[in-house]
Design a protein around this motif. Structure first.
Motif: not given
Length: 564
Positions: A171-181
């Protein structure tokens, strides 16, 4: 059954079975998904633990102390260096982020009515900070509650950890890598901003050298036959290199062969038509030189000379704080190319405006005499070795453990760092001392990897085997709402961190995402961010915040137990 009786009699065999199978499963991937080593070792340990195997307590503690000391040693230079200078804003961010993580997890645990053990497991899993398990267990052991209550809490820690860790990582990887931008303006916009920042940081105001790009591009040595009209009048080595500088390239003449034989550049030979020269520099610029020099030649004898590639730890105050651009302009860097920069355990981009800090390892390439001269001005030549200073490691853990074992009582509540917390602090201090005085305390990368990975996973294996008999019943007690609680505890701090980085600290979007990954100590998220933005720039926000986060989040294991 013979195999079960054997494991019960020799529990060390059960531990190695857990480690072997856990690492095997943890390396498997399906469409990019992986359980990860730590989670796999824990789950395998729980299965092995169904054989009701008793493991002596000291085994777990020894490996955990090794792991914590290694963690502190790795981040120590960055931790203390970050407390002053330009990295202070990132320190403030990391502290606020870690406090947010603690408050959100504590609030979530209270909301769902979890006890101390459940809250600790939720924290360690949702925030992917496995070391909290050991620190929290040590702290629980000092509390004035019944042994039955302690056992109940301790049994619930690995249950809650296992359930929440998977989303904590993925979840952290997806959130920062995809949702964050997307939250920072959209993926395309953030990629463009990151590319523009990389371009800006690549610009050199001193050396006029645009070759400050991806450090993974190797340095090359290539030979050319001189046929260009430029050499109708013989040219000196200085003339040739000055011409390269006019073209905006930092390339050096390393060797010359005339009709009289091979001449080293130190003899100041003149180069005319028909001669051969060896050039060194980054490959993408070297290969462009046929146009005005002449054809490339393959001459093994001419190219067979010693070139050295060595890592150097920056310890000189005259270099600490310089940008790569400023360092390149120094006379002692003549003929020397920076191949790679490593800060802690992370490679950072070799760009003109990248700032070099004490404790950084820079890999330089050039002729032996040039590299040696440069290394003396930079710091300490950290030559590869397989020898670990176990005197340093042994006394470091001992001193830290003794300090951590000291207990003070506030209002009848016993408070201490615990031996594990003491080992972490000792690692920080000893790692910092090593960066200041690198002649002692060497722990090679391979040894550090073993202390980190084997230390942690041996500890996790014992946790899993010990918790195995009560795991299923514990899972039924806590319920599957724990998964939802884990999603809240993972997601909310990251969203708050993205907001803080953009609106309060005004970081560049790529740096904001790197800072969030670092403060949460999630390397998988850093990789996802860099892949998403196609840039290594986010690592510039990762190293300092990782050092702070790794320290505070582990200490929060003590704090969480006390406030629960």
């Amino acid at each position: 059954m013979w195999i079960i009786d054997t494991f019960r009699e020799y529990p060390s065999l059960a531990i190695f079975l857990t480690i072997g199978v856990g690492f095997l499963i943890g390396q498997l991937k399906y469409k990019g998904f992986s359980l990860g080593i730590v989670t796999s070792v824990l789950l395998v340990g729980i299965v092995v633990g169904q054989m009701d195997i008793s493991i002596p307590g000291p085994v777990k503690s020894v490996f955990f102390l090794m792991f914590l000391f290694a963690i502190g040693y790795s981040v120590g230079p960055q931790f203390f260096r970050s407390l002053k200078g330009d990295g202070v804003k990132q320190v403030y961010f990391a502290v606020l982020m870690c406090v947010t993580v603690l408050v959100v997890t504590w609030g979530t645990a209270k909301l769902f009515g979890y006890n101390t053990g459940e809250a600790l497991g939720l924290f360690s899993g949702a925030q992917t900070i496995s070391a909290v398990i050991g620190v929290g267990e040590d702290t629980i052991g000092t509390l004035g509650v019944s042994e039955e209550t302690k056992k109940q809490w301790l049994d619930m820690i690995p249950v809650c950890y296992a359930v929440t860790y998977i989303f904590g990582t993925i979840g952290s990887a997806y959130l920062l890598g995809n949702i964050g931008p997307r939250l920072l303006g959209g993926l395309d916009k953030v990629k463009a901003q990151t590319a523009e920042l990389e371009k800006t940081m690549s610009q050199s105001s001193i050396t006029n050298d645009p070759a400050f790009i991806d450090a993974s591009r190797p340095v090359a040595f290539r030979a050319y036959k001189v046929t260009s009209d430029f050499f109708d009048t013989p040219k000196s080595v200085d003339d040739i290199e000055a011409h390269f500088k006019e073209l905006g390239r930092r390339i050096f003449v390393e060797r010359v062969r005339t009709s009289e034989g091979i001449a080293e550049v130190s003899t100041k030979p003149m180069v005319a038509k028909g001669d051969e020269i060896v050039l060194s520099g980054r490959r993408e610029f070297i290969i462009e030189d046929e146009s005005w020099i002449g054809p490339e030649v393959s001459d093994l004898e001419f190219l067979s000379f010693a070139a050295e590639d060595i890592p150097v730890m920056i310890t000189k105050k005259t270099v600490d704080g310089l940008t790569v651009d400023q360092l390149r302009s120094k006379p002692f860097m003549y003929g020397v190319t920076i191949k790679k920069i490593t800060r802690g355990t992370v490679s950072i981009p070799v760009l003109a405006q990248t700032q070099l800090l004490g404790g950084d390892i820079i890999e330089i390439v050039g002729l032996p005499q040039e590299v040696t001269a440069a290394a003396e001005k930079l710091g300490y030549i950290d030559r590869p070795t397989n020898k670990t200073d176990f005197v340093f490691v042994g006394f470091g853990i001992l001193i830290g453990g003794l300090i951590g074992a000291l207990t003070i009582h506030l209002g009848g509540v016993p408070i201490s760092l615990s031996t594990s917390g003491g080992a972490l602090i000792a690692g920080l201090i000893f790692g910092w001392l090593r960066s200041k005085h690198p002649t002692f305390g060497r722990i090679p990368d391979a040894s550090l990897w073993v202390l980190n990975n084997l230390g942690l996973n041996m500890f996790i294996a014992v946790i899993g085997i010990t918790a195995g008999p009560s795991f299923i019943s514990g899972l039924k007690d806590v319920g599957f709402m724990l998964l939802f609680a884990g999603i809240i505890a993972t997601t909310l701090p990251l969203l708050i961190g993205i907001f803080m980085g953009a609106k309060i600290f005004h970081f560049h979007p790529a740096i904001t995402l790197g800072c969030c990954a670092g403060a949460r100590t999630t390397t998988a998220a850093l990789g996802a961010i860099q892949d998403s933005l196609n840039s290594t720039i986010p690592a510039m926000g990762y190293t300092i915040t990782y050092a702070i986060g790794n320290t505070l989040l582990i200490i929060w294991g003590v704090v969480l137990v006390l406030i629960m």
